[in-house]
Design an enzyme around this catalytic site. Structure first.
Site, PDB file in Angstrom:
ATOM      1  N   SER A 154       0.828  -1.208   0.000  1.00 20.03           N
ATOM      2  CA  SER A 154       0.000   0.000   0.000  1.00 20.03           C
ATOM      3  C   SER A 154       0.867   1.264   0.000  1.00 20.03           C
ATOM      4  O   SER A 154       1.644   1.456  -0.930  1.00 20.03           O
ATOM      5  CB  SER A 154      -0.965  -0.041   1.180  1.00 20.03           C
ATOM      6  OG  SER A 154      -1.981   0.902   0.995  1.00 20.03           O
ATOM      7  N   ASP A 196      -9.636  -4.407  -4.910  1.00 20.48           N
ATOM      8  CA  ASP A 196      -9.092  -3.380  -4.016  1.00 20.48           C
ATOM      9  C   ASP A 196      -9.956  -2.121  -4.093  1.00 20.48           C
ATOM     10  O   ASP A 196     -10.053  -1.493  -5.143  1.00 20.48           O
ATOM     11  CB  ASP A 196      -7.642  -3.074  -4.420  1.00 20.48           C
ATOM     12  CG  ASP A 196      -6.886  -2.258  -3.380  1.00 20.48           C
ATOM     13  OD1 ASP A 196      -7.527  -1.522  -2.607  1.00 20.48           O
ATOM     14  OD2 ASP A 196      -5.640  -2.361  -3.355  1.00 20.48           O
ATOM     15  N   HIS A 206      -7.390  -5.282  -1.052  1.00 20.05           N
ATOM     16  CA  HIS A 206      -6.246  -4.460  -0.662  1.00 20.05           C
ATOM     17  C   HIS A 206      -5.373  -5.181   0.352  1.00 20.05           C
ATOM     18  O   HIS A 206      -4.164  -4.943   0.413  1.00 20.05           O
ATOM     19  CB  HIS A 206      -6.756  -3.141  -0.071  1.00 20.05           C
ATOM     20  CG  HIS A 206      -5.671  -2.162   0.227  1.00 20.05           C
ATOM     21  ND1 HIS A 206      -4.858  -1.633  -0.743  1.00 20.05           N
ATOM     22  CD2 HIS A 206      -5.242  -1.613   1.400  1.00 20.05           C
ATOM     23  CE1 HIS A 206      -3.993  -0.794  -0.193  1.00 20.05           C
ATOM     24  NE2 HIS A 206      -4.194  -0.768   1.112  1.00 20.05           N
TER      25      HIS A 206
HETATM   26  O1  9J3 Z   1      -1.183   2.161   3.046  1.00 16.46           O
HETATM   27  C1  9J3 Z   1      -2.369   2.080   2.703  1.00 16.46           C
HETATM   28  O2  9J3 Z   1      -3.145   1.160   3.034  1.00 16.46           O
HETATM   29  C2  9J3 Z   1      -2.881   3.260   1.891  1.00 16.46           C
HETATM   30  C3  9J3 Z   1      -4.322   3.283   1.696  1.00 16.46           C
HETATM   31  C4  9J3 Z   1      -4.957   4.419   2.453  1.00 16.46           C
HETATM   32  O3  9J3 Z   1      -5.495   4.241   3.504  1.00 16.46           O
HETATM   33  O4  9J3 Z   1      -4.894   5.645   1.863  1.00 16.46           O
HETATM   34  C5  9J3 Z   1      -5.810   6.613   2.328  1.00 16.46           C
HETATM   35  C6  9J3 Z   1      -5.116   7.866   2.691  1.00 16.46           C
END
Ligand code: 9J3
Ligand code: ZN
Length: 309
Positions: free
Chosen positions: A178, A224, A256
């Site tokens: 992510s 995702d 995700h």
């Molecule tokens: O590191 C992640 O899971 C990024 C996804 C996220 O929550 O982005 C929103 C700002």
């Protein structure tokens, strides 16, 4: 525990282990060398042109297995003992008889801890890599910060860590989930010497990565909804140079958070990518070329067959 320094160029650099003398024995050794006979190397080893090749020839089952051929040890790195990242765990092949190994640092995502990507530590290390699963300075750090932290972790690994003599500092890679995956793109952009990057369901506001020269495998997940592939993984892939070694693998029936637990498809293609580009190990090209076909686990695969260099 104490570690012993050893050659950076692998098991073949150590030469003959048998003590022989006399012109005939020397001639025999020369003939064996010319013929590429494997009599002077251990079980499972063979005469390799590639000094970075580690472990036996791979098969589909060996890269799908929960563990590879190397027994693995680990050592904890306290956040209090480092700067620039949040500490973590170093997973490394226990053996010191196969020379040095390439290494990869792995960052978790937003609000998450090392534990969320921990399964990759022993899974990848047992295939012949030193793997540093890290925590970030704060769980709210953004991708650019996570990129810098991945590089700080690699620098700690190669310069200060107790396993530094086991690591080949010229053969390093980055991964992350992510925002950590977005961070792995940031790390590759700022350090072209990196040999491989693997963003896992990556998230980043920057969609264009023409600066990246590091071979990059991007994994997306079809379901995702946090970093939808249409606005993250797919444009990231498309935004890499078309002359780069690059690939996009979209996991089927995935979310995700699929990269947060053991996953055979993630493991087998990550192993193949790291082996091919950190170890220059063309034995793994069979898993990357021809391009994998859509299947129960692969929704879509785009990319190129690895360029020969
Ligand atoms: O590191 C992640 O899971 C990024 C996804 C996220 O929550 O982005 C929103 C700002
Ligand atoms: Zn950009």
């Amino acid at each position: 525990m104490q570690f012993h320094p050893h050659s950076t160029s692998g098991k073949h650099a150590s030469g003959t282990r048998q003590r022989r003398s006399g012109r005939l024995a020397g001639a025999a050794a020369a003939v064996a060398a010319v013929l590429g006979l494997a009599t002077l190397t251990g079980p499972g080893a063979h005469a390799a042109d590639n000094p970075y090749e580690r472990g036996p020839a791979p098969t589909t089952s060996s890269i799908e297995a929960p563990r590879g051929p190397y027994a693995v040890s680990q050592t904890t790195v306290s956040s209090l003992s480092v700067t620039g990242f949040g500490g973590g765990t170093i997973h490394y092949p226990t053996s010191t008889s196969d020379g040095t190994f390439g290494a990869v640092a792995i960052s978790p995502g937003y609000t998450a801890y090392e534990s969320s990507i921990a399964w990759l530590g022993p899974r990848l290390a047992s295939q012949g890599f030193v793997v540093f699963t890290i925590d970030t300075l704060t769980t709210l750090d953004q991708p650019d910060s996570r990129g810098r932290q991945l590089l700080a972790a690699l620098d700690h690994l190669t310069r200060r860590s107790p396993v530094r003599s086991r690591v080949d500092a010229g053969r390093l890679g980055v991964m992350g989930h992510s925002m950590g995956g977005g961070g792995s793109l940031e790390a590759a952009k700022s350090r072209p010497a990196l040999q491989a990057a693997i963003p896992l369901t990556p998230w980043n506001l920057d969609k264009t990565w023409p600066e990246v020269t590091t071979p990059t495998l991007i994994l997306g997940a079809d379901g995702d909804t946090i970093a939808p592939v249409a606005s993250h993984a797919e444009p990231f892939y498309a935004g890499l140079s078309s002359s780069l070694d690059r690939a996009y693998l979209e996991l089927n029936s995935a979310t995700h958070f699929t990269p947060n637990s053991s996953n055979t498809t993630i493991a087998k293609y990550s192993i193949s990518w790291l082996k091919r580009f950190i170890d220059n190990d063309t034995r793994y090209e069979q898993f990357l070329c021809p391009l994998p076909r859509p299947s129960l686990t692969i929704e879509e695969y785009r990319g190129n067959c690895p360029h020969t260099s």
